[in-house]
Scaffold this motif. Structure first.
Motif, short mmCIF file in Angstrom:
data_model
loop_
_atom_site.label_atom_id
_atom_site.label_comp_id
_atom_site.label_asym_id
_atom_site.label_seq_id
_atom_site.Cartn_x
_atom_site.Cartn_y
_atom_site.Cartn_z
N ILE A 1 -0.44 18.82 0.11
CA ILE A 1 -0.37 17.46 0.67
C ILE A 1 0.91 16.81 0.15
O ILE A 1 1.10 16.71 -1.06
CB ILE A 1 -1.62 16.63 0.29
CG1 ILE A 1 -2.88 17.28 0.90
CG2 ILE A 1 -1.47 15.18 0.77
CD1 ILE A 1 -4.18 16.58 0.60
N ARG B 1 -5.98 19.55 1.90
CA ARG B 1 -6.35 18.90 3.17
C ARG B 1 -7.47 19.70 3.80
O ARG B 1 -7.40 20.94 3.87
CB ARG B 1 -5.13 18.88 4.10
CG ARG B 1 -5.36 18.06 5.34
CD ARG B 1 -5.39 16.58 5.10
NE ARG B 1 -4.07 16.07 4.76
CZ ARG B 1 -3.85 14.85 4.27
NH1 ARG B 1 -4.85 14.01 4.06
NH2 ARG B 1 -2.63 14.46 3.98
N ASN C 1 0.81 -1.22 0.00
CA ASN C 1 0.00 0.00 0.00
C ASN C 1 0.85 1.28 0.00
O ASN C 1 0.30 2.37 -0.03
CB ASN C 1 -0.93 -0.04 1.22
CG ASN C 1 -1.93 1.08 1.22
OD1 ASN C 1 -2.57 1.33 0.19
ND2 ASN C 1 -2.07 1.79 2.31
N SER D 1 -6.49 8.83 -3.08
CA SER D 1 -7.27 9.75 -3.91
C SER D 1 -7.29 9.28 -5.38
O SER D 1 -8.26 9.53 -6.10
CB SER D 1 -6.76 11.18 -3.80
OG SER D 1 -5.42 11.22 -3.51
N GLU E 1 1.52 14.39 -4.01
CA GLU E 1 0.15 13.85 -4.05
C GLU E 1 -0.51 14.17 -5.40
O GLU E 1 -1.20 13.34 -5.98
CB GLU E 1 -0.66 14.46 -2.89
CG GLU E 1 -2.09 13.95 -2.77
CD GLU E 1 -2.19 12.60 -2.07
OE1 GLU E 1 -1.16 12.04 -1.66
OE2 GLU E 1 -3.32 12.11 -1.95
C1 11C Z 1 -3.14 11.49 2.13
N1 11C Z 1 -3.20 10.30 0.02
O1 11C Z 1 -4.38 11.59 2.13
C2 11C Z 1 -2.45 10.51 1.22
C3 11C Z 1 -2.16 9.28 2.03
O2 11C Z 1 0.62 7.35 -1.30
O3 11C Z 1 -0.56 5.97 -0.13
C4 11C Z 1 -1.71 8.08 1.21
C5 11C Z 1 -0.31 8.18 0.71
C6 11C Z 1 -0.05 7.10 -0.29
O4 11C Z 1 -2.41 12.15 2.85
#
Ligand code: 11C
Length: 339
Positions: free
Chosen positions: A197, A233, A93, A128, A208
């Protein structure tokens, strides 16, 4: 067939959710081993009536095991290859191997067959990204997506348990007129939004945002889809929301899109504005489906749509997707129980 299963990172938010989902889906476990860092080793976890002692992860944690689910972080860099050498299929993951051309990046509703190409490691996409591609795939099949403009509204639990704690304590402190300096997040998250993020990278996009671009192209097998993202966020606990604008090759009406999405796997359409029905994070959490609403034609281009997409990022965005991949591994690999 039953499986000897290791969970690495069993005590974190995703690890705990993986255990819930294995139970709910009645995943066929023969032997279960729960691992974590030395800090969490020794914790006791109950699963299906048995008590398990969490062990510190070592290369030998994978001896005699069939599948290793890595919940996230750096663990797969340290132990992923050791697990594969010991005969495990690794479902990871973390972002460590996602863009490796040898590693399939899989969302079972989108590219299940890619599991068959694995060489030991299968990557679980970013939360996401998963939520977005579940909604995009049926529309791409129907009308060919040329371009995507997405803005996200991401819950603090995407940053783990510390994110939840920081929001809670900061809200209380702010209401009490006390200072609570940011730690996990770059700025105060209580009563605020943070358009930042992960770390900043090329062209001032964040990691991200680049994940949403590159992972989507890999999962959809289409590097021609143009994607631009802004990830934000927001001060809510759970479920990521996404405002998605798409431009398509073929014309697709809002009604057609509603019908296509309603018939697609893993999606629930909630779109009845007269009755104020649309997806909201408060009500999509603890669910495995991706919820889609506010489906509208984009009147500024010939062939375009706007969508509002919400999903529980710890379940479908992480744990559920990983367990679904494990189910596909079972289906395709016909794993045999090791005595
Ligand atoms: C967050 N999407 O909401 C990120 C967490 O690459 O699996 C997951 C980070 C990843 O901060």
């Amino acid at each position: 067939n039953t499986v000897n299963l290791v969970i690495v990172g069993a005590t974190g938010a995703v690890g705990k959710e993986i255990l819930n989902i294995l139970k709910e889906r009645n995943f066929p476990i023969n032997k279960l081993r729960l691992c974590a860092t030395s800090r969490s080793a020794g914790t006791e976890i109950e699963f299906q009536g048995h008590k398990y002692l969490v062990e510190e992860t070592t290369p030998d944690s994978f001896n005699g095991m069939d599948v290793a689910l890595f919940a996230g972080g750096k663990a797969s860099l340290e132990f992923g290859k050791a697990a594969v050498e010991r005969g495990c299929v690794v479902i990871d993951n973390s972002s460590n191997y996602r863009m490796d051309p040898e590693v399939p990046l899989v969302v079972p509703e989108v590219n299940p067959e890619d599991v068959k190409k694995h060489k030991g490691i299968i990557a679980n996409p970013n939360c996401s990204t998963i939520i977005m591609v579940v909604a995009l795939k049926p529309l791409h099949d129907a009308a060919g997506i040329k371009r995507v403009v997405v803005s996200t509204y991401q819950a603090v639990s995407g940053a783990g348990k510390e994110g939840i704690e920081e929001l809670t304590e900061q809200v209380k402190a702010t209401l009490d007129g006390r200072e609570y300096p940011p730690n996990k997040f770059a700025h105060q998250i209580a009563f605020n939004l943070i358009p930042h993020i992960d770390v900043f990278q090329e062209m001032d996009y964040t990691k991200e945002e680049w994940k949403m671009v590159k992972e989507t192209q890999k999962i959809m097998h289409d590097d021609n889809i143009k994607i631009t993202a802004t990830t934000v966020r927001v001060p809510i606990y759970r479920s990521h929301s996404e405002s998605i604008n798409i431009e398509t090759e073929e014309k697709i009406t809002a009604d057609q899109a509603r019908e296509i999405l309603a018939n697609a796997p893993g999606i629930i359409v909630q779109d009845d504005v007269t009755n104020k029905v649309y997806p909201m994070p408060l009500f999509t959490s603890d669910r495995d489906e991706v919820f889609v609403g506010r489906i509208r034609e984009d009147n500024t281009i010939d062939k375009g749509l706007n969508l509002w997409v919400v999903g529980d990022q710890i379940r479908k965005g992480a744990a559920t997707n990983a367990v679904q991949i494990a189910e596909l591994v079972l289906k395709y690999d016909s794993l045999m129980k090791k005595e």
